[in-house]
Design a protein around this motif. Structure first.
Motif, PDB file in Angstrom:
ATOM      1  N   VAL A  29       7.066   1.196   0.778  1.00  0.00           N
ATOM      2  CA  VAL A  29       6.217  -0.002   0.757  1.00  0.00           C
ATOM      3  C   VAL A  29       5.479  -0.132   2.087  1.00  0.00           C
ATOM      4  O   VAL A  29       4.265  -0.366   2.123  1.00  0.00           O
ATOM      5  N   ASP A  30       6.197   0.030   3.190  1.00  0.00           N
ATOM      6  CA  ASP A  30       5.564  -0.062   4.514  1.00  0.00           C
ATOM      7  C   ASP A  30       4.466   0.992   4.671  1.00  0.00           C
ATOM      8  O   ASP A  30       3.372   0.706   5.170  1.00  0.00           O
ATOM      9  N   PHE A  31       4.769   2.205   4.242  1.00  0.00           N
ATOM     10  CA  PHE A  31       3.795   3.304   4.380  1.00  0.00           C
ATOM     11  C   PHE A  31       2.548   3.017   3.553  1.00  0.00           C
ATOM     12  O   PHE A  31       1.421   3.238   4.016  1.00  0.00           O
ATOM     13  N   ALA A  32       2.721   2.534   2.323  1.00  0.00           N
ATOM     14  CA  ALA A  32       1.576   2.279   1.450  1.00  0.00           C
ATOM     15  C   ALA A  32       0.673   1.188   2.016  1.00  0.00           C
ATOM     16  O   ALA A  32      -0.558   1.308   1.979  1.00  0.00           O
ATOM     17  N   PHE A  33       1.253   0.120   2.532  1.00  0.00           N
ATOM     18  CA  PHE A  33       0.448  -0.933   3.147  1.00  0.00           C
ATOM     19  C   PHE A  33      -0.310  -0.393   4.355  1.00  0.00           C
ATOM     20  O   PHE A  33      -1.491  -0.711   4.549  1.00  0.00           O
ATOM     21  N   ALA A  34       0.355   0.414   5.171  1.00  0.00           N
ATOM     22  CA  ALA A  34      -0.308   0.976   6.343  1.00  0.00           C
ATOM     23  C   ALA A  34      -1.458   1.899   5.939  1.00  0.00           C
ATOM     24  O   ALA A  34      -2.535   1.874   6.548  1.00  0.00           O
ATOM     25  N   GLU A  35      -1.252   2.707   4.895  1.00  0.00           N
ATOM     26  CA  GLU A  35      -2.323   3.587   4.409  1.00  0.00           C
ATOM     27  C   GLU A  35      -3.503   2.779   3.889  1.00  0.00           C
ATOM     28  O   GLU A  35      -4.668   3.107   4.161  1.00  0.00           O
ATOM     29  N   ALA A  36      -3.215   1.740   3.125  1.00  0.00           N
ATOM     30  CA  ALA A  36      -4.290   0.902   2.592  1.00  0.00           C
ATOM     31  C   ALA A  36      -5.089   0.271   3.724  1.00  0.00           C
ATOM     32  O   ALA A  36      -6.327   0.176   3.654  1.00  0.00           O
ATOM     33  N   ALA A  37      -4.409  -0.155   4.784  1.00  0.00           N
ATOM     34  CA  ALA A  37      -5.101  -0.742   5.927  1.00  0.00           C
ATOM     35  C   ALA A  37      -5.946   0.299   6.647  1.00  0.00           C
ATOM     36  O   ALA A  37      -7.088   0.028   7.041  1.00  0.00           O
ATOM     37  N   LEU A  38      -5.409   1.519   6.812  1.00  0.00           N
ATOM     38  CA  LEU A  38      -6.159   2.583   7.494  1.00  0.00           C
ATOM     39  C   LEU A  38      -7.436   2.944   6.732  1.00  0.00           C
ATOM     40  O   LEU A  38      -8.492   3.147   7.329  1.00  0.00           O
ATOM     41  N   TRP A  39      -7.320   3.032   5.415  1.00  0.00           N
ATOM     42  CA  TRP A  39      -8.445   3.446   4.583  1.00  0.00           C
ATOM     43  C   TRP A  39      -9.320   2.277   4.150  1.00  0.00           C
ATOM     44  O   TRP A  39     -10.340   2.489   3.487  1.00  0.00           O
ATOM     45  N   LEU A  65       7.658  -6.839  -1.897  1.00  0.00           N
ATOM     46  CA  LEU A  65       6.460  -6.796  -1.057  1.00  0.00           C
ATOM     47  C   LEU A  65       6.461  -7.868   0.037  1.00  0.00           C
ATOM     48  O   LEU A  65       5.530  -7.914   0.855  1.00  0.00           O
ATOM     49  N   ALA A  66       7.480  -8.692   0.051  1.00  0.00           N
ATOM     50  CA  ALA A  66       7.502  -9.856   0.945  1.00  0.00           C
ATOM     51  C   ALA A  66       7.314  -9.449   2.402  1.00  0.00           C
ATOM     52  O   ALA A  66       7.908  -8.489   2.881  1.00  0.00           O
ATOM     53  N   GLY A  67       6.444 -10.202   3.092  1.00  0.00           N
ATOM     54  CA  GLY A  67       6.214 -10.001   4.519  1.00  0.00           C
ATOM     55  C   GLY A  67       5.123  -9.008   4.855  1.00  0.00           C
ATOM     56  O   GLY A  67       4.594  -9.017   5.974  1.00  0.00           O
ATOM     57  N   ARG A  68       4.742  -8.172   3.914  1.00  0.00           N
ATOM     58  CA  ARG A  68       3.738  -7.134   4.227  1.00  0.00           C
ATOM     59  C   ARG A  68       2.326  -7.707   4.303  1.00  0.00           C
ATOM     60  O   ARG A  68       1.508  -7.232   5.087  1.00  0.00           O
ATOM     61  N   ARG A  69       2.023  -8.702   3.498  1.00  0.00           N
ATOM     62  CA  ARG A  69       0.681  -9.297   3.536  1.00  0.00           C
ATOM     63  C   ARG A  69       0.397  -9.900   4.905  1.00  0.00           C
ATOM     64  O   ARG A  69      -0.730  -9.833   5.394  1.00  0.00           O
ATOM     65  N   GLU A  70       1.420 -10.501   5.514  1.00  0.00           N
ATOM     66  CA  GLU A  70       1.234 -11.091   6.841  1.00  0.00           C
ATOM     67  C   GLU A  70       0.951 -10.020   7.887  1.00  0.00           C
ATOM     68  O   GLU A  70       0.167 -10.232   8.809  1.00  0.00           O
ATOM     69  N   ARG A  71       1.577  -8.855   7.755  1.00  0.00           N
ATOM     70  CA  ARG A  71       1.345  -7.769   8.712  1.00  0.00           C
ATOM     71  C   ARG A  71       0.020  -7.062   8.464  1.00  0.00           C
ATOM     72  O   ARG A  71      -0.547  -6.472   9.378  1.00  0.00           O
ATOM     73  N   HIS A  72      -0.440  -7.083   7.230  1.00  0.00           N
ATOM     74  CA  HIS A  72      -1.699  -6.410   6.874  1.00  0.00           C
ATOM     75  C   HIS A  72      -2.578  -7.391   6.099  1.00  0.00           C
ATOM     76  O   HIS A  72      -2.822  -7.204   4.900  1.00  0.00           O
TER      77      HIS A  72
END
Length: 296
Positions: A165-175, A221-228
């Motif tokens: 989950v962390d990796f996918a959010f980071a990839e989405a943010a990068l791209w 997914l909790a907490g990931r929206r706040e980071r990204h």
């Protein structure tokens, strides 16, 4: 200043050259360096590396390796000119060499098929082995990636899947890409919610199972929206098989991200049936992210 390292394995195959282009772009977005790695097995087998007395002076295994590595480096620089590209030729077989390289990398990229193996195989043993044993996320390039489309994340709610989950959010943010968080369930694998009426232990209103799965997805997914905060997320809960749903979603995806193992399967297995199915049948690149035991 370069921080981090992306590693790409090359063997001269068309699949590995496509992987080089993908790896170069991943390194550019991360501000990381790129290391092109070739596993040179022949020195360990004491095979002559120079040109044959009966062949052309420019022949020989060493010359062949030098050329294929140079081609890969050139391909990387063309795909991402601003990336610092290095290369290394390591004596050993590919599985061992790339697993060792993954210890210092934040991402390892490989093609789905190399020069070895058997005709008809959908994915090579190197890709499967690395997905199971790599110490960082492993991105396996299947077919030529789409230049647009969402990142698709397979979510099963397991603790082992949190790093995916962390990796996918980071990839989405990068791209700067949308993220589709896909969770599947059936009446056979969904946890039964507590009955609303204790006197009827099996009575639940229609839709209770689906609502429980929606809740599971939201919690995963909790907490990931706040980071990204810039990542647009679509929740997609599907009543059906996980493998079939993710393979179908891969048709329009830039990348599919899954954990190495989920909440099903047998204890001790390093690679689950869903991640293996995607490595063999997805229509685009697949990133497999290990949970506990993996460095990332």
């Amino acid at each position: 200043m370069v921080s981090g390292l992306v590693v790409v394995g090359v063997d001269g195959s068309a699949s590995s050259l496509t992987a080089v282009e993908v790896a170069a772009r991943e390194a550019r977005l991360r501000g990381a360096g790129l290391r092109v790695v070739h596993a040179f097995v022949w020195p360990a087998m004491h095979v002559p590396l120079g040109p044959s007395p009966l062949g052309p002076p420019g022949g020989g295994l060493q010359t062949m390796v030098d050329r294929l590595v140079a081609e890969a480096v050139e391909r990387a620089r063309a795909a991402a000119p601003e990336v610092e590209v290095g290369h290394v030729v390591v004596t050993g077989e590919p599985l061992t060499v790339l697993e060792a390289q993954s210890r210092a990398a934040e991402l390892v990229v490989v093609g789905c098929r190399g020069m070895g193996g058997f005709v008809g195989l959908l994915v090579g043993s190197t890709a499967v082995h690395l997905a199971a044993h790599g110490r960082c996320p492993v991105l396996v390039v299947r077919e030529r990636p789409l230049v647009d489309g969402p990142i698709v994340l397979g979510v099963d709610g397991s603790a082992a899947g949190q790093k995916a989950v962390d990796f996918a959010f980071a990839e989405a943010a990068l791209w700067n890409a949308p993220l589709v968080a896909l969770h599947t369930w059936t009446t056979w694998n969904a946890p039964m919610p507590a009955p609303q009426d204790p006197s009827t232990p099996y009575a639940n209103p229609p839709g209770a199972l689906a609502e429980e799965e929606e809740r599971l997805l939201s919690e995963a997914l909790a907490g990931r929206r706040e980071r990204h905060p810039g990542v647009v997320v679509e929740h997609r809960v599907v009543h059906g098989g996980t493998r079939e749903a993710l393979i179908e979603a891969s048709r329009s995806a830039r990348l599919v991200v899954v954990g190495a193992r989920g909440r099903g399967g047998f204890a001790g297995l390093l690679l689950g049936s869903v991640s293996q199915a995607l490595l063999h049948h997805a229509h685009g690149p697949v990133a497999v992210v290990r949970g506990a035991g993996g460095r990332h």
